[in-house]
Scaffold this motif. Structure first.
Motif, short mmCIF file in Angstrom:
data_model
loop_
_atom_site.label_atom_id
_atom_site.label_comp_id
_atom_site.label_asym_id
_atom_site.label_seq_id
_atom_site.Cartn_x
_atom_site.Cartn_y
_atom_site.Cartn_z
N MET A 1 -11.14 -20.12 25.83
CA MET A 1 -10.67 -18.89 25.20
C MET A 1 -10.93 -18.99 23.70
N ILE A 2 -11.39 -17.87 23.13
CA ILE A 2 -11.61 -17.82 21.69
C ILE A 2 -10.95 -16.57 21.13
N ILE A 3 -10.27 -16.74 20.00
CA ILE A 3 -9.57 -15.63 19.36
C ILE A 3 -10.01 -15.59 17.91
N LYS A 4 -10.53 -14.43 17.50
CA LYS A 4 -10.99 -14.26 16.13
C LYS A 4 -10.10 -13.23 15.42
N THR A 5 -9.60 -13.60 14.26
CA THR A 5 -8.73 -12.70 13.50
C THR A 5 -9.59 -11.77 12.65
N LEU A 6 -9.65 -10.52 13.08
CA LEU A 6 -10.47 -9.53 12.37
C LEU A 6 -9.75 -8.96 11.16
#
Length: 273
Positions: A1-6
């Motif tokens: 899982m990858i989560i990018k803070t936009l």
């Protein structure tokens, strides 16, 4: 899982803008997911710089009916012609913040979007697809954040204290891991994590999002309350990533107790789980 803070209030990369808001891009379970859209179209601009193609997002979740989480929804629907958007039906209510001097500022989201055919209205516990769910109807057994003060909703006879029935949270189950995402945790991060436990009979492995311990600037919940929250979070055994409405001073206070179990979530932060 990858989560990018936009989008978040601060940025760790000079080329990425920041604003008072939150938007997270997630790849999990073979899906591309958007959690909140920030306050404007900044999440789109930052996504391009972070090599994220938001036109390919399959599911979008709006955590609650405040502009700093759903202000970019119209722009998202313009650039993405496929994603379903999961949102609580009360999210299109009239919401206000009392400002200095007593005046009220509208802080809701664009009500012109509420009839959009791609919106899916969700209440209580709702399954988006296998391993991807939202839940609301939080048991408010503990006091709500003091920083909720001055946040209002339209009542029968005028504005009243917001009860935050329009707030929902996202759960991602991938393999043996469970991730809980919160927008602002207006219902109280202790209440939300406890509610998760009542559903799953365990605590999440990771909790990501805002905890609403700050009103902005130097105003925040009492140190005693922050310490109470910290003690609870420590006992859960979870790892936390937080920012936005948590506030810098409350975050630093939480970190004194949680140490490496809590991390700041700024624009440009990438989490790989």
């Amino acid at each position: 899982m990858i989560i990018k803070t936009l989008v978040e209030n601060r940025s760790i990369r000079e080329e990425l803008g920041s604003e008072h808001g939150l938007s997270l891009y997630i790849e999990a379970l073979g899906h591309k997911i958007l959690f909140d859209t920030g306050a404007s179209d900044l999440f789109l601009k930052n996504a391009e710089k972070m090599e994220v193609d938001l036109s390919q997002v399959e599911f979008a979740v709006i955590s609650h009916g405040h502009y700093d989480h759903g202000g970019g929804l119209a722009k998202f629907l313009e650039i993405n012609d496929q994603a379903e958007v999961f949102i609580h039906p009360l999210a299109f209510g009239n919401y206000y913040a009392r400002r200095t001097g007593g005046g009220l500022q509208y802080i809701g989201i664009d009500q012109g979007l509420k009839e959009n055919r791609r919106l899916v209205y969700t209440t209580d516990r709702f399954t988006i697809t296998k391993g991807l769910r939202v839940f609301s109807n939080i048991d408010q057994t503990e006091a709500l954040p003091a920083s909720n003060k001055d946040l209002l909703e339209e009542g029968v006879d005028g504005p009243v204290d917001d009860l935050f029935a329009h707030e929902q949270n996202l759960v991602i189950e991938e393999g043996e891991g469970m991730v809980l995402l919160t927008g602002c945790a207006h219902n109280g991060i202790v209440n939300i994590v406890s509610h998760f436990h009542s559903i799953k009979d365990r605590y999440p492995d990771y909790v990501i999002g805002g905890f609403h311990l700050s009103k902005g600037g130097a105003e925040h919940d009492s140190l005693e309350e922050i310490d109470r929250v910290a003690a609870f979070l420590l006992d859960t055994g979870s790892v936390y990533y937080t920012g936005h409405c948590t506030g810098l001073a409350p975050y630093e206070r939480l970190k004194e107790t949680l140490g490496e179990r809590i991390h700041y979530l700024a624009t440009g932060t990438v989490i790989e789980l």
